[in-house]
Design an enzyme around this catalytic site. Sequence first.
Site, PDB file in Angstrom:
ATOM      1  N   HIS A 240       0.841  -1.195   0.000  1.00  0.00           N
ATOM      2  CA  HIS A 240       0.000   0.000   0.000  1.00  0.00           C
ATOM      3  C   HIS A 240       0.871   1.238   0.000  1.00  0.00           C
ATOM      4  O   HIS A 240       2.027   1.211   0.431  1.00  0.00           O
ATOM      5  CB  HIS A 240      -0.959   0.003   1.199  1.00  0.00           C
ATOM      6  CG  HIS A 240      -0.282   0.282   2.509  1.00  0.00           C
ATOM      7  ND1 HIS A 240      -0.119   1.554   3.021  1.00  0.00           N
ATOM      8  CD2 HIS A 240       0.272  -0.549   3.428  1.00  0.00           C
ATOM      9  CE1 HIS A 240       0.501   1.492   4.186  1.00  0.00           C
ATOM     10  NE2 HIS A 240       0.762   0.230   4.461  1.00  0.00           N
ATOM     11  N   CYS A 241       0.310   2.337  -0.523  1.00  0.00           N
ATOM     12  CA  CYS A 241       0.981   3.628  -0.473  1.00  0.00           C
ATOM     13  C   CYS A 241       0.207   4.509   0.496  1.00  0.00           C
ATOM     14  O   CYS A 241      -0.472   4.003   1.388  1.00  0.00           O
ATOM     15  CB  CYS A 241       1.073   4.246  -1.868  1.00  0.00           C
ATOM     16  SG  CYS A 241      -0.520   4.569  -2.634  1.00  0.00           S
ATOM     17  N   ALA A 242       0.253   5.814   0.317  1.00  0.00           N
ATOM     18  CA  ALA A 242      -0.414   6.718   1.261  1.00  0.00           C
ATOM     19  C   ALA A 242      -1.928   6.639   1.187  1.00  0.00           C
ATOM     20  O   ALA A 242      -2.620   6.911   2.171  1.00  0.00           O
ATOM     21  CB  ALA A 242       0.033   8.150   1.006  1.00  0.00           C
ATOM     22  N   THR A 243      -2.467   6.250   0.027  1.00  0.00           N
ATOM     23  CA  THR A 243      -3.927   6.295  -0.150  1.00  0.00           C
ATOM     24  C   THR A 243      -4.534   4.999  -0.677  1.00  0.00           C
ATOM     25  O   THR A 243      -5.737   4.812  -0.576  1.00  0.00           O
ATOM     26  CB  THR A 243      -4.312   7.417  -1.142  1.00  0.00           C
ATOM     27  OG1 THR A 243      -3.656   7.181  -2.401  1.00  0.00           O
ATOM     28  CG2 THR A 243      -3.898   8.781  -0.611  1.00  0.00           C
ATOM     29  N   ARG A 244      -3.714   4.084  -1.248  1.00  0.00           N
ATOM     30  CA  ARG A 244      -4.280   2.952  -1.987  1.00  0.00           C
ATOM     31  C   ARG A 244      -3.680   1.610  -1.605  1.00  0.00           C
ATOM     32  O   ARG A 244      -2.510   1.526  -1.263  1.00  0.00           O
ATOM     33  CB  ARG A 244      -4.040   3.135  -3.497  1.00  0.00           C
ATOM     34  CG  ARG A 244      -4.799   4.238  -4.143  1.00  0.00           C
ATOM     35  CD  ARG A 244      -4.072   4.714  -5.393  1.00  0.00           C
ATOM     36  NE  ARG A 244      -2.895   5.501  -5.059  1.00  0.00           N
ATOM     37  CZ  ARG A 244      -1.819   5.584  -5.817  1.00  0.00           C
ATOM     38  NH1 ARG A 244      -1.753   4.925  -6.954  1.00  0.00           N
ATOM     39  NH2 ARG A 244      -0.791   6.327  -5.449  1.00  0.00           N
TER      40      ARG A 244
END
Length: 479
Positions: A25-29
Amino acid sequence: MDHKQIAKELVPLLGGKDNIISASHCATRLRLVIDDESQIDKQEIEDLEGVKGAFSSSGQFQIIFGTGTVNKVFQPFAEEIGLDDESAEHKQKQMDHNEAIKKKMNPVSRFAKVLSNIFVPIIPAIVAAGMLMGLLNLLNRFGLANSESSLYILLDMFSSAAFIILPILIGYSAAREFGGNTYLGAVVGGIMTHPTLLNPWGLQEGGVEPEMLNFAGMNIELLGYQGTVIPVLLTVYVMCWLEKLFRKVVPNMVDLLVTPFLTIMTTGFVALMVVGPLGRLLGEGVTTSLSFLYDSGAGFAGLVFGGLYSLIVLTGVHHSFHAIEAEILGQIGFNYLLPIWAMANVAQGGAGLAVWVKTKSKKMKEIAGPSAFAAFLGITEPVIFGVNLRCRRPFIGAAIGGALGGAYVTITNVTANGIGVTGLPMFAIANDPINYAIGILVAVGGAFTAAWLLGWQEEEQQPKKEETKTENDSEEKAV
């Protein structure tokens, strides 16, 4: 919101645990590599609580949850699919996430992903240097420091350090991405910035010429690669290839001693005699071409780049721009591309804001508002994929706003002292905060107005499978 329940419901909608090759995952997804994407029930996933959109891009199926929420969903999701399983059988099945992504990408996207993996870890160092440069400029502007003061000398030293050792940072990061020894990569970067080599920034001061060294009938220009990008990237790629070659032929008993020795010695000669000079020419060619387009376009470059940037984001190729921006920043001392990208990003927020104000859909309002705000902070994926692309015409409105804002910051010569940050955070590294603020107003206002005037057709909410099944059962009983 029950994050554990959402994670549990998500797995079967993705085709089951066996269909998920890897996850991160990244910051939003959530970023997932899926074996067979035809098994994904995208509509049902988007109907889950907390999901702001889902899309497939750059070899990954990505589910937007938003900042903070994605971390809380990922932990139980990882447990559901067995990412914490340490068995040998599971480790064999779970391939490296980045490698899994690359195998599903086309060559252009794969190249962009490689550059992204190299430069994203370096961005904080460049942003910090850019903010220090901004502080130095601010002190100069208000007469609070002069070039002879201790404060000025210290800040100048702090702000320039990242660019002086940039080849070392890139060497370490590139070697990791290319599969070589990271510390050998850093050493190669060190060779290319060695004090014996003249710092190219000294050439700008005039009256200083690099020495020439004759070796094996070839003249080697003792000119360093401080602030350059392309030469060190090419050199480290060659280094990793040589290192792997030597490891195949050198006996294991002496591998630890002989392989690093041969790798560094060979790469050093290659760097200073062949790859480095060619890379320098290539980098200067890219910088000169873009600078010519920027300088002679009278806002045209900003209009085109600002309007098209969001389309490029859809392909994932925008990740490769970090390398170009870093090269420009090292060569001429400022980044004129980042403000254009910033205009395109905040314009997406402006179009999302129009949707938030005008839509009658409760779910779309819940998504559009926070997503638009995230875009103003430089995080655009939620509003692009969860709102504007969904409604289609607002995405066109955002492109119009991005083009107008891009043209304005180009005409007013707004630049940045770093890379990687856009939106409101870019005020910290913008050279002209006032015109940058006006550019944001132009981009957001233009996108909001264009999206509002273009309008869009509200999506009809599709009944969920359980509801459809209940209705069918009722009809059968009635018959």
